[in-house]
Design a protein around this motif. Structure first.
Motif, PDB file in Angstrom:
ATOM      1  N   GLY A 106       5.197   5.447   3.175  1.00  0.00           N
ATOM      2  CA  GLY A 106       3.980   5.558   3.978  1.00  0.00           C
ATOM      3  C   GLY A 106       3.947   4.637   5.178  1.00  0.00           C
ATOM      4  O   GLY A 106       2.894   4.439   5.798  1.00  0.00           O
ATOM      5  N   GLY A 107       5.098   4.040   5.517  1.00  0.00           N
ATOM      6  CA  GLY A 107       5.204   3.184   6.701  1.00  0.00           C
ATOM      7  C   GLY A 107       5.008   1.706   6.443  1.00  0.00           C
ATOM      8  O   GLY A 107       5.026   0.906   7.378  1.00  0.00           O
ATOM      9  N   GLY A 140      -2.360   4.820   4.518  1.00  0.00           N
ATOM     10  CA  GLY A 140      -3.682   4.568   3.987  1.00  0.00           C
ATOM     11  C   GLY A 140      -3.907   4.925   2.534  1.00  0.00           C
ATOM     12  O   GLY A 140      -5.059   5.085   2.105  1.00  0.00           O
ATOM     13  N   ARG A 141      -2.835   4.983   1.739  1.00  0.00           N
ATOM     14  CA  ARG A 141      -3.022   5.396   0.339  1.00  0.00           C
ATOM     15  C   ARG A 141      -1.780   5.077  -0.493  1.00  0.00           C
ATOM     16  O   ARG A 141      -0.721   4.736   0.031  1.00  0.00           O
ATOM     17  CB  ARG A 141      -3.295   6.895   0.262  1.00  0.00           C
ATOM     18  CG  ARG A 141      -2.168   7.777   0.836  1.00  0.00           C
ATOM     19  CD  ARG A 141      -2.453   9.258   0.663  1.00  0.00           C
ATOM     20  NE  ARG A 141      -1.450  10.107   1.302  1.00  0.00           N
ATOM     21  CZ  ARG A 141      -0.287  10.444   0.765  1.00  0.00           C
ATOM     22  NH1 ARG A 141       0.060   9.982  -0.429  1.00  0.00           N
ATOM     23  NH2 ARG A 141       0.556  11.236   1.418  1.00  0.00           N
ATOM     24  N   LEU A 196      -3.931  -2.430  -0.525  1.00  0.00           N
ATOM     25  CA  LEU A 196      -2.774  -1.576  -0.251  1.00  0.00           C
ATOM     26  C   LEU A 196      -3.131  -0.460   0.726  1.00  0.00           C
ATOM     27  O   LEU A 196      -2.357  -0.160   1.640  1.00  0.00           O
ATOM     28  CB  LEU A 196      -2.244  -0.978  -1.557  1.00  0.00           C
ATOM     29  CG  LEU A 196      -1.023  -0.060  -1.397  1.00  0.00           C
ATOM     30  CD1 LEU A 196       0.193  -0.863  -0.974  1.00  0.00           C
ATOM     31  CD2 LEU A 196      -0.738   0.706  -2.683  1.00  0.00           C
ATOM     32  N   SER A 197      -4.291   0.134   0.543  1.00  0.00           N
ATOM     33  CA  SER A 197      -4.709   1.226   1.431  1.00  0.00           C
ATOM     34  C   SER A 197      -4.831   0.747   2.883  1.00  0.00           C
ATOM     35  O   SER A 197      -4.493   1.484   3.822  1.00  0.00           O
ATOM     36  CB  SER A 197      -6.043   1.810   0.955  1.00  0.00           C
ATOM     37  OG  SER A 197      -5.885   2.419  -0.314  1.00  0.00           O
ATOM     38  N   TYR A 231       4.651   2.052  -2.673  1.00  0.00           N
ATOM     39  CA  TYR A 231       3.767   1.902  -3.834  1.00  0.00           C
ATOM     40  C   TYR A 231       3.304   3.275  -4.320  1.00  0.00           C
ATOM     41  O   TYR A 231       2.581   3.988  -3.618  1.00  0.00           O
ATOM     42  CB  TYR A 231       2.573   1.008  -3.464  1.00  0.00           C
ATOM     43  CG  TYR A 231       2.954  -0.451  -3.461  1.00  0.00           C
ATOM     44  CD1 TYR A 231       2.807  -1.221  -4.608  1.00  0.00           C
ATOM     45  CD2 TYR A 231       3.493  -1.044  -2.328  1.00  0.00           C
ATOM     46  CE1 TYR A 231       3.176  -2.565  -4.621  1.00  0.00           C
ATOM     47  CE2 TYR A 231       3.863  -2.381  -2.328  1.00  0.00           C
ATOM     48  CZ  TYR A 231       3.704  -3.134  -3.479  1.00  0.00           C
ATOM     49  OH  TYR A 231       4.073  -4.458  -3.489  1.00  0.00           O
ATOM     50  N   PHE A 232       3.777   3.634  -5.511  1.00  0.00           N
ATOM     51  CA  PHE A 232       3.466   4.922  -6.120  1.00  0.00           C
ATOM     52  C   PHE A 232       2.703   4.704  -7.421  1.00  0.00           C
ATOM     53  O   PHE A 232       2.901   3.703  -8.116  1.00  0.00           O
ATOM     54  CB  PHE A 232       4.748   5.713  -6.387  1.00  0.00           C
ATOM     55  CG  PHE A 232       5.317   6.366  -5.158  1.00  0.00           C
ATOM     56  CD1 PHE A 232       5.161   7.722  -4.945  1.00  0.00           C
ATOM     57  CD2 PHE A 232       5.991   5.612  -4.199  1.00  0.00           C
ATOM     58  CE1 PHE A 232       5.672   8.322  -3.798  1.00  0.00           C
ATOM     59  CE2 PHE A 232       6.497   6.197  -3.056  1.00  0.00           C
ATOM     60  CZ  PHE A 232       6.335   7.564  -2.852  1.00  0.00           C
ATOM     61  N   ASP A 233       1.870   5.681  -7.730  1.00  0.00           N
ATOM     62  CA  ASP A 233       1.082   5.645  -8.966  1.00  0.00           C
ATOM     63  C   ASP A 233       1.987   6.038 -10.125  1.00  0.00           C
ATOM     64  O   ASP A 233       2.185   7.217 -10.420  1.00  0.00           O
ATOM     65  CB  ASP A 233      -0.099   6.607  -8.845  1.00  0.00           C
ATOM     66  CG  ASP A 233      -1.046   6.532 -10.033  1.00  0.00           C
ATOM     67  OD1 ASP A 233      -0.711   5.854 -11.012  1.00  0.00           O
ATOM     68  OD2 ASP A 233      -2.113   7.161  -9.970  1.00  0.00           O
ATOM     69  N   THR A 234       2.575   5.032 -10.777  1.00  0.00           N
ATOM     70  CA  THR A 234       3.495   5.242 -11.894  1.00  0.00           C
ATOM     71  C   THR A 234       3.083   4.347 -13.062  1.00  0.00           C
ATOM     72  O   THR A 234       2.307   3.404 -12.893  1.00  0.00           O
ATOM     73  CB  THR A 234       4.936   4.863 -11.496  1.00  0.00           C
ATOM     74  OG1 THR A 234       5.003   3.432 -11.309  1.00  0.00           O
ATOM     75  CG2 THR A 234       5.370   5.568 -10.226  1.00  0.00           C
TER      76      THR A 234
END
Length: 251
Positions: free
Chosen positions: A245-246, A213-214, A206-207, A187-190
């Protein structure tokens, strides 16, 4: 010596759907690694602005869902400008709705944009790479290549197929000198995820769900893409590299 394995100087990279978001970020990253960049999209004005902000990039305008237009554009570029050494299939779209209410026309549009485009552009570019017995193809998959969430089932289906078409490409083309792999972002900020980024409840979930954690930062996709585009991955084929991020390895 080891760092030279990641040097893309003298190579040309075509990145589809690259006027913004992941595609634009990867164009910037590969350019900094030495590659000559071709950005692609349907909006010539938007592409020109993106090329200018990159400090110089070539543009090639075609609709990735139009098989004939893709072939003609790629053939023309190769004839006039030389080889495309690296292809990143990034063009994609999202549409959210419960599966039982999902509009049929949107299902077909997602299929065309996220999957058929990979076939169209890869075939057009690979037909030149195969003659040279050399080339790199990187498909942008997703954590949805192996996971699912409500309201995006057609998207999930296309990204699962992107992972598998990557394996098929490697199976057929590795013996001819091509390396075909995929990067699967978490999950990316796009722009594609803007609605989720702005949803505090989802962002908090999501965190907690992601071991890191982000949300991911777009620039964190660059290293994986340079690796797969470079000589450092000369014996890597059919691999889906999760940059998430795992999230895909945890419950």
């Amino acid at each position: 010596m080891s760092l030279s394995l990641f040097d893309l100087t003298g190579r040309t990279a075509l990145i589809t759907g690259s006027s913004q978001g992941i595609g634009y970020t990867l164009a910037k990253g590969l350019k900094e690694a030495g590659a000559k960049i071709i950005i692609n999209g349907r909006d010539e004005s938007k592409l020109s602005k993106a090329a200018e902000s990159l400090g110089g990039a070539e543009t090639i305008v075609f609709d990735v869902t139009d098989h004939q237009a893709v072939k003609e554009s790629v053939d023309q570029y190769e004839a006039q400008n030389g080889p495309i050494d690296i292809l990143i299939n990034n063009a994609g779209m999202q549409y959210r709705a419960p599966l039982e209410e999902f509009p049929a026309e949107m299902f077909h549009k997602i299929l065309e944009t996220n999957l058929t485009s990979v076939f169209n552009v890869s075939q057009a570019v690979a037909n030149h790479m195969l003659k040279r017995q050399k080339g790199k193809i990187i498909n942008i998959a997703s954590v949805q290549s192996s996971l699912a969430r409500p309201n995006i089932t057609p998207y999930t289906a296309t990204k699962g197929a992107v992972a598998n078409i990557t394996k098929g490409m490697a199976t057929e083309w590795a013996r001819h000198g091509l390396q075909c792999n995929a990067v699967a972002p978490g999950y990316f900020d796009t722009p594609l995820n803007a609605a989720l980024v702005n949803d505090k409840e989802f962002s908090d979930w999501l965190s907690h769900r992601t071991p890191a954690g982000r949300w991911g930062k777009l620039e964190e996709l660059i290293g994986a893409s340079i690796f797969l585009a470079s000589d450092a991955s000369s014996f890597v084929n059919g691999h889906v590299l999760y940059v998430d991020g795992g999230i895909t390895v945890s419950l």
